[in-house]
Design an enzyme around this catalytic site. Structure first.
Site, mmCIF file in Angstrom:
data_model
loop_
_atom_site.group_PDB
_atom_site.id
_atom_site.type_symbol
_atom_site.label_atom_id
_atom_site.label_comp_id
_atom_site.label_asym_id
_atom_site.label_seq_id
_atom_site.Cartn_x
_atom_site.Cartn_y
_atom_site.Cartn_z
ATOM 1 N N GLU A 293 8.709 -101.008 -29.799
ATOM 2 C CA GLU A 293 7.739 -101.602 -30.715
ATOM 3 C C GLU A 293 7.878 -103.114 -30.810
ATOM 4 O O GLU A 293 7.344 -103.742 -31.731
ATOM 5 C CB GLU A 293 7.856 -100.965 -32.108
ATOM 6 N N GLU B 7 -8.907 -121.878 -54.947
ATOM 7 C CA GLU B 7 -9.400 -120.513 -55.113
ATOM 8 C C GLU B 7 -8.259 -119.550 -55.414
ATOM 9 O O GLU B 7 -8.277 -118.855 -56.418
ATOM 10 C CB GLU B 7 -10.149 -120.057 -53.856
ATOM 11 N N ASP C 23 -2.790 -111.563 -45.207
ATOM 12 C CA ASP C 23 -1.966 -112.275 -46.187
ATOM 13 C C ASP C 23 -0.534 -112.505 -45.682
ATOM 14 O O ASP C 23 0.435 -111.979 -46.253
ATOM 15 C CB ASP C 23 -1.933 -111.504 -47.500
ATOM 16 N N GLU D 157 13.582 -102.644 -28.396
ATOM 17 C CA GLU D 157 12.773 -101.639 -29.061
ATOM 18 C C GLU D 157 11.378 -101.612 -28.441
ATOM 19 O O GLU D 157 10.789 -102.664 -28.176
ATOM 20 C CB GLU D 157 12.675 -101.928 -30.554
#
Length: 599
Positions: free
Chosen positions: A331, A210, A36, A329
């Protein structure tokens, strides 16, 4: 479990001859399952808010939301979980698809969660003063509740904000300026076949709509991109002359593809390009309840319609390059194998649970003339291991090896440094972790240094205010915390009176006659548009000459533009001065400058 599956996938890939250029960059997060997507553009970065599917889920088991950000669309920094079910004391389950929007210096995160008191899905609102949070419950109760899901916020040009949501229906409210209340009641948008297409075989739901509305405005036309016709879903869209309709169905954006029976769209413009985010089940162990977010770049047709977009493993192309001479970083990842992230005691996150052979790919690293050393912040409760610096692939050219010692704890940090060779130009960097068995060590951040390849500009990131910078010509230079390409600050220049006036630095003492230098700098105007370039003013034997370091490039106030180029710098006689600066053709316009490198 996801780590183990990715490790198995890496073994399979290693057993076949796959060119390095074939390495996938989609899905864009490999450390956890994400779903999402809700992208937000802010201060020259894309902030990607997602849901988190738990490992081994057999339903939509989701307890938190996640956040990632990128300045180049390929290297994504993990910011962890800035909001979870625990943020809302009244919520019991189902941290499902949400959306973030900015207004008046605050960031509002609208999410559907199950209300403990009623057992129904309700819309809550998290709020923060930073896009990375932390977010807190803005109301202490639902903003609105009718048992339906997938909220999306939109602010029109006149300042009126709307919140859309719904499955099986489509609803909206007119949000007040505080973004946490609404006026005029809850309104239902008629789902007609003209507006949302025709579904066959389901008389209870005659239209294709939907769930998951994503509403935005482009060139005076309103778009509603939505998940269509479960199950499996595809992405369709409708357009309208106003924010509430009447809607006209326009067709398919992304056909049913991938191994997830749901899909969820997010659409943005960033640095002059358009991007479409979605999810699939492409990671090992992936499926309808273990999904992964991906992205594609696309272009609208001349008439404003959206072309059909296909899922790829390549993803979007990189915007600019990554600077290895500033702290990065650990990450920040384009692709990884076997890597996980966790909170670091020194702040932010670190990568950890690193086993022998795990790796991180960082894409498009601009080494310039060459790096000479590499430093990393590391910790290990065991005997440590090694960080291999590989170029081009996990088994590519070995540019250096850093030994990581045992430090006495997984959050007991030390900095290690090792020599580097052959790291020149722009290449993909692989940090490959090697050693014994089990978890080896954690990594918090890393940074390269160089001799000829070092950044000759002081405080090129502008994080230390105006330190090192001056005005070449006329103007007023200041540090700005409201707009930044990377970090939290940029330089702002106002009051220019001529095209050659600009933010600059003296670099004469560092220049070598006849050497080739590379420049990269991010620029945006304070207002309007112009063209800009980086220039070097050389004064030798009493004569000043000018070297164009980058081509003149169009820049605007709506996003950051990278000026980059390579030039050979030479002079005759004694060099008495050299100033690196950024100029524009207009001459009186103000601009922002950030992340400048001259090496």
């Amino acid at each position: 479990m996801l780590k183990r599956l990715l490790w198995v996938l890496a073994l399979v890939c290693a057993s076949v001859a796959v060119p390095a250029t074939a390495q996938a960059d989609n899905p864009i997060v490999q450390t956890v399952y994400t779903a999402d997507p809700a992208p937000l553009v802010h201060n020259g970065r894309v902030y990607l808010y997602t849901g988190h599917d738990e490992d081994n889920s057999t339903y939509f088991t989701m307890r938190e939301w996640r956040l990632y950000s990128s300045a180049d669309m390929v290297n994504w920094t993990d910011h962890g979980s800035p909001m979870s079910l625990a943020t809302f004391s009244w919520a019991s389950a189902d941290a499902w698809a949400g959306h973030v929007i900015q207004r008046n210096g605050r960031f509002y995160w609208y999410v559907p969660v199950k209300n403990r008191a009623t057992g129904r899905m309700a819309i809550g609102v998290g709020v923060a003063t930073s896009p990375t949070g932390p977010f807190t419950d803005a109301l202490g109760r639902p903003l609105v509740e009718n048992g339906e899901i997938d909220p999306h916020a939109f602010i029109d040009d006149d300042g009126q904000a709307y919140l859309y949501w719904g499955n099986p229906n489509l609803w909206y409210v007119r949000l007040n300026a505080d973004m946490t209340s609404y006026s005029g009641g809850v309104n239902q948008i008629p789902l007609t076949t003209t507006g949302f297409g025709t579904r066959t075989g389901n008389t209870a739901r005659p239209t294709l709509y939907e769930e998951g509305p994503w509403v935005y405005k482009r060139n005076g036309l309103y778009y509603n991109v939505f998940a269509a016709q479960c199950c499996s879903e595809f992405i369709g869209y409708s357009t309208a002359p106003g924010p509430t309709g009447p809607w006209t169905y326009r067709g398919t954006v992304m056909p049913t593809q991938g191994s997830s029976f749901t899909n969820h769209a997010g659409v943005i413009d960033f640095n002059g390009n358009s991007y479409f985010f979605y999810h699939n089940g492409a990671l090992p162990g992936g499926g309808g309840f273990t999904r992964s977010v991906a992205v594609e770049r696309f272009s609208y047709r001349a008439d404003g319609t959206i072309p059909t977009i296909t899922m790829t493993t390549g993803g979007a192309p990189q915007v600019g390059t990554l600077n290895p001479y500033v702290r990065q970083e650990a990450e920040t990842i384009a692709w990884s194998s076997g890597v996980e992230t966790e909170p670091a005691s020194e702040g932010g996150l670190n990568v950890g649970f690193l086993d022998n052979g795990d790796y991180i790919k960082v894409k498009g690293v601009a080494f310039g003339a060459g790096a000479t050393s590499f430093s990393a912040r590391v910790a290990s409760a065991t005997a440590g291991g090694r960080i291999e610096l590989r170029l081009g692939s996990p088994t590519g050219t070995l540019a250096g090896t850093c030994t990581v010692p045992g430090t006495g704890g997984w959050q007991t940090w030390t900095t290690v440094t090792c020599p580097v060779s052959n790291a020149t130009g722009t290449q993909d960097l692989y940090l490959r972790f090697t050693g014994g068995t089990g978890s080896l060590f954690n990594v918090n951040w890393w940074q390269f240094a160089g001799a000829a390849g070092a950044n000759l500009l002081t405080n090129g990131t502008a994080e230390n205010g105006t330190t090192g910078w001056r005005v070449f010509g006329s103007g007023t230079l200041s540090s700005d915390t409201t707009v930044a390409h990377g970090g939290t600050r940029s330089l702002a220049l106002d009051g220019r009176t001529a095209a050659w006036n600009g933010a600059g630095q003296d670099v004469g003492s560092a220049l070598v006659n006849g050497r080739t230098y590379t420049t990269s700098v991010w620029v945006r105007t304070r207002a309007g548009s112009t063209t800009a370039k980086a220039t070097l003013a050389l004064t030798a034997n009493g004569t000043t000459s000018y070297v164009s370091l980058t081509p003149a490039t169009a820049v605007t106030s709506t996003g950051w533009t990278l000026l980059s180029g390579t030039a050979t710098v030479s002079w005759t006689g004694a060099l008495s001065g050299a100033t690196w600066y950024v100029e524009t053709t207009a001459g009186t316009d103000g601009y922002h400058l950030d992340d400048a490198v001259f090496q």
